[in-house]
Design an enzyme around this catalytic site. Structure first.
Site, PDB file in Angstrom:
ATOM      1  N   CYS A  53     -19.111  39.439 -54.570  1.00 22.22           N
ATOM      2  CA  CYS A  53     -18.826  38.600 -53.404  1.00 22.22           C
ATOM      3  C   CYS A  53     -17.677  39.204 -52.607  1.00 22.22           C
ATOM      4  O   CYS A  53     -16.689  39.683 -53.164  1.00 22.22           O
ATOM      5  CB  CYS A  53     -18.473  37.186 -53.849  1.00 22.22           C
ATOM      6  SG  CYS A  53     -18.156  36.054 -52.470  1.00 22.22           S
TER       7      CYS A  53
ATOM      8  N   CYS B 126     -11.295  34.547 -53.014  1.00 22.11           N
ATOM      9  CA  CYS B 126     -10.851  33.315 -53.673  1.00 22.11           C
ATOM     10  C   CYS B 126     -10.085  33.680 -54.952  1.00 22.11           C
ATOM     11  O   CYS B 126     -10.631  34.343 -55.843  1.00 22.11           O
ATOM     12  CB  CYS B 126     -12.040  32.426 -54.006  1.00 22.11           C
ATOM     13  SG  CYS B 126     -13.102  32.060 -52.577  1.00 22.11           S
TER      14      CYS B 126
ATOM     15  N   CYS C  69     -11.579  33.188 -58.572  1.00 18.67           N
ATOM     16  CA  CYS C  69     -12.987  33.488 -58.839  1.00 18.67           C
ATOM     17  C   CYS C  69     -13.221  34.913 -59.347  1.00 18.67           C
ATOM     18  O   CYS C  69     -12.947  35.885 -58.636  1.00 18.67           O
ATOM     19  CB  CYS C  69     -13.811  33.259 -57.574  1.00 18.67           C
ATOM     20  SG  CYS C  69     -15.589  33.414 -57.884  1.00 18.67           S
TER      21      CYS C  69
ATOM     22  N   CYS D  35     -28.435  22.481 -60.350  1.00 21.29           N
ATOM     23  CA  CYS D  35     -27.627  23.084 -59.300  1.00 21.29           C
ATOM     24  C   CYS D  35     -27.696  24.602 -59.405  1.00 21.29           C
ATOM     25  O   CYS D  35     -27.567  25.160 -60.501  1.00 21.29           O
ATOM     26  CB  CYS D  35     -26.179  22.624 -59.414  1.00 21.29           C
ATOM     27  SG  CYS D  35     -26.011  20.822 -59.440  1.00 21.29           S
TER      28      CYS D  35
ATOM     29  N   CYS E 177     -29.636  20.964 -56.051  1.00 16.22           N
ATOM     30  CA  CYS E 177     -28.386  21.233 -55.353  1.00 16.22           C
ATOM     31  C   CYS E 177     -28.205  22.739 -55.316  1.00 16.22           C
ATOM     32  O   CYS E 177     -28.549  23.434 -56.284  1.00 16.22           O
ATOM     33  CB  CYS E 177     -27.212  20.580 -56.086  1.00 16.22           C
ATOM     34  SG  CYS E 177     -25.586  20.877 -55.323  1.00 16.22           S
TER      35      CYS E 177
ATOM     36  N   CYS F 243     -22.049  17.539 -51.654  1.00 11.74           N
ATOM     37  CA  CYS F 243     -21.299  17.652 -52.901  1.00 11.74           C
ATOM     38  C   CYS F 243     -20.046  18.452 -52.563  1.00 11.74           C
ATOM     39  O   CYS F 243     -20.143  19.623 -52.191  1.00 11.74           O
ATOM     40  CB  CYS F 243     -22.136  18.368 -53.966  1.00 11.74           C
ATOM     41  SG  CYS F 243     -21.245  18.716 -55.502  1.00 11.74           S
TER      42      CYS F 243
ATOM     43  N   ARG G   6     -17.239  13.954 -60.530  1.00 13.43           N
ATOM     44  CA  ARG G   6     -17.774  14.808 -61.595  1.00 13.43           C
ATOM     45  C   ARG G   6     -16.694  15.634 -62.278  1.00 13.43           C
ATOM     46  O   ARG G   6     -15.914  16.325 -61.616  1.00 13.43           O
ATOM     47  CB  ARG G   6     -18.841  15.752 -61.022  1.00 13.43           C
ATOM     48  CG  ARG G   6     -19.408  16.722 -62.060  1.00 13.43           C
ATOM     49  CD  ARG G   6     -20.524  17.590 -61.506  1.00 13.43           C
ATOM     50  NE  ARG G   6     -21.601  16.760 -61.014  1.00 13.43           N
ATOM     51  CZ  ARG G   6     -22.101  16.841 -59.785  1.00 13.43           C
ATOM     52  NH1 ARG G   6     -21.632  17.719 -58.937  1.00 13.43           N
ATOM     53  NH2 ARG G   6     -23.083  16.049 -59.415  1.00 13.43           N
TER      54      ARG G   6
END
Length: 322
Positions: free
Chosen positions: A57, A61, A64, A101, A132, A192, A264
């Protein structure tokens, strides 16, 4: 303040700070009261999460391991074949999940990628599961295609407060995230959206994150609250561990501010004791991610979750927005 605040979109910082500052027993009592007035207190919705495209990616972040910028020993994987995704979805359903998801490590997908994801969504729905996906930023056309394909939920977290955001991410702005959420909501897809606690943010930042979520034009149907999972090679490795009581307070305040949302327990459960998770359920959490892996980080084994559910007398149930 009433124990059961009405649905509001005008929360102020001093109000949220006052909730956080309540004696723990009073806060839990108020949150549990709100929870019982909107949900079955002994029912927990189960979602399963699969990484359908891993690593490489371009984002930075700080939490991550999927960022191409960090040496986290993660092996990148291309977008999975549809049949492999459906096999994983069937297993998740067999293990009790009601929502499946799918996460892909993209800044923004290409149109051809979205078409592949739509195939996955349609196949998962045919198995009787809610769907999702989290794919990064979307164009209007891509959002419309996902809606047309039958997608139930789109995950796009704010991660933290706008003030602290640049300490964690510099390759995508806070406005980018809010614009994506607006695009998803306008298309008629359920939202979400939550954040990550324990990234070195202040108490004010935690309050402001919840204000951002609760003051959206419509509350997210699902609010994942993640506890930072520290991964070797990422910038946030070595961050001071969060006090578990602060995390539980965050769950309780989220429940009071967003009474009808599914709150959640997401990343970080592998580092939570059974007792901490039980207190989170008492504070108003009523959804978990199930399975031994959350995208790239460990999660409690399914059989451990089942044993905990049995000990607590809770059960898996429906996942519709109350």
């Amino acid at each position: 303040m009433s124990a059961n605040p009405a649905i509001r979109h005008d929360w102020q910082l001093d109000e949220v700070q006052a909730l956080y500052a309540l004696p723990f027993n009073d806060l839990i009592f108020k949150a549990q009261t709100v929870h019982r007035e909107n949900f079955d207190p002994n029912e927990v919705q189960i979602s399963s999460l699969l990484s359908i495209k891993t690593g490489s990616c371009s984002e930075d972040c700080g939490y991550c391991p999927q960022s191409a910028r960090y040496d986290s020993d993660l092996t990148p994987e291309a977008l999975m074949p549809v049949d492999a995704v459906l096999k994983a979805a069937q297993l998740a359903k067999d293990q009790g999940a009601s929502r499946f998801c799918m996460g892909a490590a993209w800044r923004q997908p290409k149109d051809r990628d979205v078409e592949r994801v739509v195939e996955m969504v349609q196949g998962v729905k045919a198995l009787g599961l809610e769907t999702c996906v989290t794919l990064g930023m979307l164009t209007d056309a891509q959002t419309a295609r996902l809606k047309e394909g039958g997608l139930d939920y789109y995950n796009h977290n704010l991660d933290t407060s706008e003030d602290y955001y640049s300490e964690v991410i510099t390759t995508r702005t806070y406005r980018d995230r809010l614009d994506t959420l607006a695009r998803v909501r306008d298309a008629g897809i359920n939202v979400c959206c939550g954040g990550i606690i324990g990234m070195g943010e202040s108490a004010v930042d935690r309050a402001k994150l919840l204000i951002e979520l609760a003051n959206l034009p419509k509350h997210p149907e699902s609010v994942p609250v993640n506890m930072l999972v520290q991964v070797e090679g990422t910038p946030l490795m070595g961050t001071e561990a969060l006090d578990p009581i602060i995390f539980i307070r965050t769950i309780a305040v989220a429940r009071m501010m967003m009474p009808k949302s599914r709150v959640r327990l997401s990343a970080g459960r592998n580092n939570m004791s059974d007792e901490m998770q039980a207190l989170c359920f008492l504070a108003g959490a009523n959804s978990i991610f199930y399975g031994d892996k959350l995208l790239t980080t460990d999660n409690p084994m399914t059989n451990h979750d089942l044993a905990l559910f049995e000990r607590l007398g809770v059960y898996s149930g429906g996942s519709s927005y109350a």
